[in-house]
Scaffold this motif. Structure first.
Motif: not given
Length: 137
Positions: A1-26
């Motif tokens: 049985m496939a599990s149900r998927q949930i989606t969340v989202q937001t828009t951040i007032g920063s360029p993608v390179e900076r957002v990526w760094e913030g999301f992936t750096t410990p």
């Protein structure tokens, strides 16, 4: 049985390179990866490569509860998308879309069976909003 998927989202007032760094750096992850002010993320690890491990310690500030969120990176597409495979077999995929100097961040994850879908959605959305607030400071 496939599990149900949930989606969340937001828009951040920063360029993608900076957002990526913030999301992936410990060091950054430990500053935003919690749903409310009574929780914290005292440590985070991210071996940013396909097959690399991800781990974030999440704790109530009063010490009453804590857990490790652990996963393995299954997909890494620089500044575009990443997929985490969690220890219980569920997956979470986050995409990053540049929008005129801002970034739309969308995470779709497999729901778990223990908690109501609304509770899971609200928790993941709160963490994502905490990330947005952190990145916009």
């Amino acid at each position: 049985m496939a599990s149900r998927q949930i989606t969340v989202q937001t828009t951040i007032g920063s360029p993608v390179e900076r957002v990526w760094e913030g999301f992936t750096t410990p060091d950054h992850i430990a500053r935003w990866n919690f749903a409310s002010d009574d929780w914290c993320c005292p440590s985070a690890e991210a071996d940013l490569r396909v097959g690399g491990s991800y781990k974030a310690r999440m704790e109530a500030k009063d010490g009453s509860f804590g857990f490790d969120f652990e996963a393995v990176y299954e997909e890494l597409n620089l500044h575009k998308a990443l997929t985490l495979a969690m220890a219980d077999g569920r997956r979470a995929r986050t995409i990053f879309v540049p929008l005129d100097g801002k970034t739309k961040v969308t995470t779709t994850f497999d729901a778990e069976a223990e908690n109501p879908v609304e509770m899971q959605r609200d928790g993941w959305q709160a963490i994502l909003e905490n990330f947005r607030a952190y990145m916009e400071r």
